[in-house]
Design a protein around this motif. Sequence first.
Motif, mmCIF file in Angstrom:
data_model
loop_
_atom_site.group_PDB
_atom_site.id
_atom_site.type_symbol
_atom_site.label_atom_id
_atom_site.label_comp_id
_atom_site.label_asym_id
_atom_site.label_seq_id
_atom_site.Cartn_x
_atom_site.Cartn_y
_atom_site.Cartn_z
ATOM 1 N N ASP A 76 -28.477 -24.215 -22.793
ATOM 2 C CA ASP A 76 -28.475 -23.240 -21.705
ATOM 3 C C ASP A 76 -28.149 -21.842 -22.241
ATOM 4 O O ASP A 76 -27.043 -21.592 -22.707
ATOM 5 N N PRO A 77 -29.098 -20.901 -22.170
ATOM 6 C CA PRO A 77 -28.856 -19.562 -22.705
ATOM 7 C C PRO A 77 -27.840 -18.751 -21.893
ATOM 8 O O PRO A 77 -27.350 -17.726 -22.367
ATOM 9 N N ASP A 78 -27.505 -19.212 -20.699
ATOM 10 C CA ASP A 78 -26.577 -18.476 -19.835
ATOM 11 C C ASP A 78 -25.129 -18.939 -19.958
ATOM 12 O O ASP A 78 -24.239 -18.361 -19.344
ATOM 13 N N ARG A 79 -24.869 -19.962 -20.738
ATOM 14 C CA ARG A 79 -23.493 -20.436 -20.936
ATOM 15 C C ARG A 79 -22.793 -19.602 -21.998
ATOM 16 O O ARG A 79 -23.412 -18.890 -22.774
ATOM 17 N N VAL A 80 -21.490 -19.750 -22.049
ATOM 18 C CA VAL A 80 -20.677 -19.112 -23.083
ATOM 19 C C VAL A 80 -20.431 -20.174 -24.154
ATOM 20 O O VAL A 80 -20.086 -21.321 -23.850
ATOM 21 N N TYR A 81 -20.616 -19.778 -25.409
ATOM 22 C CA TYR A 81 -20.517 -20.710 -26.533
ATOM 23 C C TYR A 81 -19.459 -20.269 -27.532
ATOM 24 O O TYR A 81 -18.956 -19.154 -27.480
ATOM 25 N N THR A 118 -22.102 -15.085 -26.449
ATOM 26 C CA THR A 118 -23.391 -15.568 -25.966
ATOM 27 C C THR A 118 -23.962 -16.594 -26.937
ATOM 28 O O THR A 118 -23.563 -16.650 -28.118
ATOM 29 N N ARG A 119 -24.902 -17.379 -26.459
ATOM 30 C CA ARG A 119 -25.566 -18.353 -27.321
ATOM 31 C C ARG A 119 -26.249 -17.629 -28.477
ATOM 32 O O ARG A 119 -26.164 -18.046 -29.635
ATOM 33 N N GLU A 120 -26.907 -16.532 -28.169
ATOM 34 C CA GLU A 120 -27.610 -15.750 -29.184
ATOM 35 C C GLU A 120 -26.662 -15.250 -30.276
ATOM 36 O O GLU A 120 -26.959 -15.337 -31.464
#
Length: 67
Positions: free
Chosen positions: A7-12, A43-45
């Motif tokens: 999920d790109p909108d989660r915090v990682y 962010t995931r990125e």
Amino acid sequence: MLHPFDDPDRVYQVLVNEKQQHSLWPRDVRVPAGWSPVFGPDTREACVGYVEAHWTEMRPASVRAAR
């Protein structure tokens, strides 16, 4: 529904184990035994960027040391 690890909108965060292997991990999922956070939360990125910059040798530390 996206898998929580995609999920790109989660915090990682980025985790590392004793073999110096890296893992991208959702911030709200409990860190498994033997792993420690080394980057994030972000962010995931940003976390993927950290892994790409810091985990350049894919072999476990024990294999690298045996050379």
